[in-house]
Design a protein around this motif. Structure first.
Motif, PDB file in Angstrom:
ATOM      1  N   THR A 159       0.837  -1.200   0.000  1.00 27.49           N
ATOM      2  CA  THR A 159       0.000   0.000   0.000  1.00 27.49           C
ATOM      3  C   THR A 159       0.861   1.235   0.000  1.00 27.49           C
ATOM      4  O   THR A 159       0.671   2.162  -0.789  1.00 27.49           O
ATOM      5  CB  THR A 159      -0.868   0.071   1.273  1.00 27.49           C
ATOM      6  OG1 THR A 159      -1.443  -1.181   1.527  1.00 27.49           O
ATOM      7  CG2 THR A 159      -1.922   1.140   1.135  1.00 27.49           C
ATOM      8  N   VAL A 172       1.011   4.105  -2.917  1.00 21.75           N
ATOM      9  CA  VAL A 172       0.613   5.498  -2.707  1.00 21.75           C
ATOM     10  C   VAL A 172       1.822   6.415  -2.820  1.00 21.75           C
ATOM     11  O   VAL A 172       1.752   7.499  -3.389  1.00 21.75           O
ATOM     12  CB  VAL A 172      -0.070   5.673  -1.332  1.00 21.75           C
ATOM     13  CG1 VAL A 172      -0.486   7.104  -1.117  1.00 21.75           C
ATOM     14  CG2 VAL A 172      -1.284   4.750  -1.261  1.00 21.75           C
ATOM     15  N   VAL A 210      -4.458   5.620  -7.733  1.00 23.95           N
ATOM     16  CA  VAL A 210      -5.770   5.378  -7.119  1.00 23.95           C
ATOM     17  C   VAL A 210      -6.346   4.055  -7.592  1.00 23.95           C
ATOM     18  O   VAL A 210      -6.893   3.273  -6.799  1.00 23.95           O
ATOM     19  CB  VAL A 210      -6.735   6.540  -7.408  1.00 23.95           C
ATOM     20  CG1 VAL A 210      -8.148   6.170  -6.973  1.00 23.95           C
ATOM     21  CG2 VAL A 210      -6.287   7.790  -6.673  1.00 23.95           C
ATOM     22  N   VAL A 241      -4.656   1.326  -5.752  1.00 20.54           N
ATOM     23  CA  VAL A 241      -5.126   1.252  -4.367  1.00 20.54           C
ATOM     24  C   VAL A 241      -6.479   0.544  -4.298  1.00 20.54           C
ATOM     25  O   VAL A 241      -6.706  -0.326  -3.455  1.00 20.54           O
ATOM     26  CB  VAL A 241      -5.230   2.664  -3.754  1.00 20.54           C
ATOM     27  CG1 VAL A 241      -6.049   2.636  -2.480  1.00 20.54           C
ATOM     28  CG2 VAL A 241      -3.844   3.197  -3.466  1.00 20.54           C
ATOM     29  N   LEU A 242      -7.369   0.913  -5.208  1.00 19.60           N
ATOM     30  CA  LEU A 242      -8.692   0.289  -5.193  1.00 19.60           C
ATOM     31  C   LEU A 242      -8.592  -1.209  -5.471  1.00 19.60           C
ATOM     32  O   LEU A 242      -9.271  -2.019  -4.840  1.00 19.60           O
ATOM     33  CB  LEU A 242      -9.603   0.967  -6.213  1.00 19.60           C
ATOM     34  CG  LEU A 242      -9.979   2.418  -5.883  1.00 19.60           C
ATOM     35  CD1 LEU A 242     -10.837   3.023  -6.972  1.00 19.60           C
ATOM     36  CD2 LEU A 242     -10.705   2.494  -4.551  1.00 19.60           C
ATOM     37  N   ALA A 243      -7.705  -1.549  -6.399  1.00 17.50           N
ATOM     38  CA  ALA A 243      -7.527  -2.973  -6.693  1.00 17.50           C
ATOM     39  C   ALA A 243      -7.004  -3.708  -5.469  1.00 17.50           C
ATOM     40  O   ALA A 243      -7.496  -4.777  -5.098  1.00 17.50           O
ATOM     41  CB  ALA A 243      -6.557  -3.134  -7.861  1.00 17.50           C
ATOM     42  N   LEU A 244      -6.024  -3.111  -4.840  1.00 17.91           N
ATOM     43  CA  LEU A 244      -5.446  -3.715  -3.642  1.00 17.91           C
ATOM     44  C   LEU A 244      -6.496  -3.886  -2.555  1.00 17.91           C
ATOM     45  O   LEU A 244      -6.601  -4.936  -1.916  1.00 17.91           O
ATOM     46  CB  LEU A 244      -4.303  -2.823  -3.129  1.00 17.91           C
ATOM     47  CG  LEU A 244      -3.639  -3.278  -1.827  1.00 17.91           C
ATOM     48  CD1 LEU A 244      -2.945  -4.607  -2.062  1.00 17.91           C
ATOM     49  CD2 LEU A 244      -2.633  -2.244  -1.361  1.00 17.91           C
ATOM     50  N   GLY A 245      -7.278  -2.833  -2.357  1.00 13.73           N
ATOM     51  CA  GLY A 245      -8.315  -2.891  -1.329  1.00 13.73           C
ATOM     52  C   GLY A 245      -9.327  -3.987  -1.595  1.00 13.73           C
ATOM     53  O   GLY A 245      -9.753  -4.692  -0.689  1.00 13.73           O
TER      54      GLY A 245
END
Lengths: 375, 440
Positions: free
Chosen positions: B26, B30, B60, B63-67
């Motif tokens: 993460t 970022v 972004v 990040v969304l994919a990771l989340g």
């Protein structure tokens, strides 16, 4: 019978004293339960050593339990363990759906974490937990159970279950269904009390009353361009967060809180830093949109806490989102006129705009670090 | 989302089994976004701005994919490597483990056979002593469970149960069992010995002495001395005890007896203020029985008192799974200024886990830890809680030290009274008592 009855006298003698501070630890399991309106979400941590005694996980007997050996028995493990755990509300058992297990560490070694979700058919106030796992193999086994009731700011209670005390009965207040007005209020409350959301919005709005001629923002802008700017930025943010709030609330997309929270903090920092060192151009609506997507996921937890389903959920989503927008509108309606009036002042350009952006950036970077660490 | 660690917002759909290591990724992602735009700062030319914007969009999206991926795993970590070792259990080709397993199977196949159950329970108790692991005691208790039902279990069962109980500091319950055993089988030497030691811990010295007297005709002279010497040491006859033990050491031929005698002699010398003699005996004891954790811990205490921290660490290295020994390691670290060592944190975590489950066996160790960390009032509280259950020299010492450090002499009154009635000759404790009594 001189002497022959003394079995390892020295050994047992020493046992008494050495055991005043045990090595390792007696057997414990850890249960965590979060109450949502009709559901109970939680996880059960069970020591791998204890599971090995129940199931003989070490298939090849080499003294090591590998991940392969463990997840080969996953289904059996889940059914054997949950057969010894019973959750009920209003006198009716709540069927449990066990999720894929993971591995966590506790003070005495690795444990299997079995996440679960129980849907309770009767939403009674009386909650009961019955536990009978492992006592037959170890009467000293205990389970430390943490229960968190639904509702904002609900406190956590911890209980210890033992072979002598195998069940737990609690009164979980049944939250009254919230009317639309209450839900709107919740939405307003959520955005205005969420400092990260507020600061993000402010960071986006600070430069809107200034106009960049060459580099940097130095002179005040015209009212028409200000309104156009604010409108574009706020709408972009609104559309983005409504979109992701909706997707998350309806269960279409699901985001890990531990990824989103730091990302939100970073988004605030990015917006603030862009004020000081412009990188994204003067048209910031696309930035507001992209970063707003993250904030929408941030809002969704407040909604999911209410545990709504079906039409209730749709209604709730609509009202909650409306509340968020109203809150946002209030913020904009207070800030923008003020900023517009002050826009030509030195105090605005340097103290509020530069100083404020710097402060916001600093604060949000602190949040970022804290949230990544898990605080 | 103001999330609590471990909460899940679960979706019914995905069940991806991709493994992702969370935070470093993460952060990287970022940070990549942040760095990308930092690099595009100075020139505000239009073309240079585009890459920064797109870098942000990419960040972004990542990040969304990771989340999403992390969430799909239900928020738990699933290893990716099938061969990754998660835990160690006794290996099947280990001789002791095989023996234990055999006993277990035999007991399982003949659930009503008392002797098989006793053999199994004894083996578990022995395993617990060797590994320093209380889980085995729970297993021993389970092995005896069906024979403990009813108003009057047989003496052999009671004796083993008493052994288990006293290791959990349930001394009164242990004594109830032991009293019944000696009533039914007065020639059970082990019972008399265990009874004597439990009574000594509780500070009931006359009764303990009586137990040793009953033991004497049943055992060798050496064992009789080993029973009574600790009591003598605590009740003002320390020199006599030392003499007896020295003579017994000279006379003994059995190495198990010798290990035991050396340990007792070392402990006497420790409290009577003769560190050289103490060291001699404790080293001899450890040489004869390296598994003896009690002796090892005592030797570590001797070294800590002598500020020989490196030697203490060397003595304790490789024994960090044992809480008592890990504590001494942590104390060595603290004494050398390392406030946040790994041992220290492990020890604190273990105390916390113990408190969570409602156990109170660690009070003495906690007192030592708090004292070393400089929290004297808290140490005093723990020490007094320990003193309420057991009257051992270490508990007395901790109460006195904590009372001095906290400036609360009046709370040490019970220990001062005890010192007064027993005439225990430990120089260190006497000095502490004097300093407390002379305070206004």
């Amino acid at each position: 019978m001189r002497g022959s009855r003394i079995i390892h006298v020295a050994a047992l003698f020493c046992l008494g004293w050495a055991a005043t501070a045990h090595a390792h630890k007696p057997s414990d399991s850890y249960l965590s339960i979060d109450e949502k309106a009709t559901e109970l979400d939680g996880y059960w941590d069970i020591a791998l050593r204890d599971l090995d005694r129940t199931l003989t996980l070490d298939a090849n007997g080499d003294g090591a339990i590998t991940w392969g050996e463990l997840h080969a028995r996953e289904a059996e493990l889940a059914s054997r363990t949950f057969a010894e755990l019973s959750l009920s509300r209003g006198g009716t058992r709540c069927p449990v759906d066990v999720q894929p297990l993971g591995i966590v560490g506790h003070s005495d070694g690795r444990y299997a974490r079995l996440p679960f979700r129980a849907r309770c058919p009767v939403v009674g106030a009386d909650f009961k937990l019955d536990y009978s796992f492992f006592f037959a193999l170890d009467p000293q086994h205990r389970s430390v159970v943490r229960v968190r009731a639904a509702g904002p700011g609900a406190s956590e209670q911890t209980f210890v279950l033992t072979a002598q005390k195998r069940s737990l009965a609690l009164d979980l207040a049944v939250p009254a269904p919230l009317g639309s007005v209450a839900l709107i209020e919740r939405g307003v409350e959520h955005i205005l009390s969420g400092l990260d959301h507020v600061l993000f919005l402010l960071a986006l709005l600070l430069p809107s009353v200034l106009r960049s001629k060459s580099e940097g923002r130095t002179t005040g802008a015209q009212i028409r361009s200000v309104l156009r700017d604010v409108f574009k930025v706020v709408t972009a943010f609104t559309v983005a967060h409504s979109l992701t709030l909706g997707l998350a609330a309806l269960g279409v997309v699901s985001m890990s809180a531990s990824v989103i929270e730091p990302a939100i903090a970073a988004s605030v920092a990015i917006a603030a830093l862009d004020n000081l060192w412009p990188m994204f151009g003067s048209d910031r609506w696309s930035i507001a949109f992209v970063l707003g997507l993250l904030h929408g996921f941030g809002f969704s937890s407040a909604l999911s806490d209410l545990g709504l389903h079906g039409t209730d959920l749709l209604r709730g989503l609509f009202s909650f989102n409306l509340g968020v927008e109203l809150g946002q509108l209030a913020l904009v309606a207070v800030f923008v006129p003020l900023a517009f009036l002050l826009r030509k002042q030195w105090a605005y350009r340097f103290v509020l705009f530069r100083g404020g952006s710097l402060a916001i950036a600093g604060l949000s970077l602190i949040w970022f670090v804290e949230r990544v660490r898990g605080g | 989302m103001r999330g609590v660690a471990g909460r899940h917002d679960l979706t019914a759909s995905q069940e991806m089994r991709t493994h992702v290591r969370s935070f470093s990724l993460t952060r990287c992602v970022v940070m990549a976004g942040v760095i990308a735009r930092m690099q595009a700062t100075e020139t505000a030319r239009r073309p240079a701005r585009l890459p920064a914007k797109y870098a942000l969009f990419g960040a972004v999206a990542a990040v969304l994919a990771l989340g999403a991926v992390q969430q799909a795993q239900g928020g738990v970590e699933r290893p990716s490597d099938e061969d990754e070792v998660l835990a160690h259990v006794p290996a099947r080709d280990d001789g002791e483990v095989r023996a234990l397993e055999q006993l277990r199977l035999r007991a399982e196949l003949a659930p009503r056979d008392l002797h098989k159950a006793l053999a199994l329970a004894r083996s578990y108790i022995e395993a617990s002593r060797r590994a320093g692991d209380p889980r085995y005691l729970g297993a021993a208790e389970a092995a005896l469970a069906s024979f403990c039902a009813g108003p009057d279990p047989v003496p052999e069962v009671r004796l083993l149960r008493a052994t288990i109980l006293q290791s959990r500091h349930e001394f009164d319950a242990a004594l109830r069992d032991l009293d019944r055993v000696v009533e039914v089988t007065p020639d059970d030497a082990q019972a008399w010995l265990t009874r004597a030691t439990v009574l000594t811990v509780q500070g009931k010295y006359e009764q303990a002495r009586a137990s040793c007297s009953a033991l004497a005709p049943l055992v060798t002279a050496t064992h009789a001395i080993a029973c009574v010497a600790p009591i003598d040491g605590l009740t003002g006859r320390g020199d006599h005890a030392r003499e007896q033990l020295e003579r017994a050491v000279q006379a003994s031929r059995s190495s198990t007896d010798l290990a035991w005698l050396h340990s007792l002699a070392g402990e006497q010398a420790f409290w009577l203020g003769d560190p050289a003699a103490s060291e001699r005996h404790l080293r001899a004891a450890l040489q004869l029985d390296g598994d003896d954790r009690y002796t090892r811990a005592l030797y570590a205490d001797l070294l800590l008192d002598g500020q020989r921290y490196a030697e203490a660490r060397a003595l304790l290295s490789g024994h960090s799974e044992d809480d008592a020994l890990a504590l001494r390691s942590a104390l060595a670290d603290l004494a050398q200024g390392q406030r946040d060592s790994m041992e220290g944190r492990k020890v604190a975590q273990n105390f916390e886990a113990s408190r969570l489950r409602g156990d109170a066996v660690h009070r003495r160790e906690e007192a030592r830890m708090w004292l070393a960390r400089g929290d004297a009032p808290r140490a005093l509280g723990c020490a007094l809680e320990s003193w309420a259950v057991q009257r051992e020299p270490w508990d007395a010492r901790l109460v006195l030290e904590a009372a001095v450090a906290a400036g609360q002499p009046e709370r040490a009154a019970p220990v001062l009274a005890w010192l007064h009635t027993t005439h225990f000759e430990a120089p260190r404790l006497r000095a502490l008592a004097r300093s407390l009594e002379t305070r206004p």
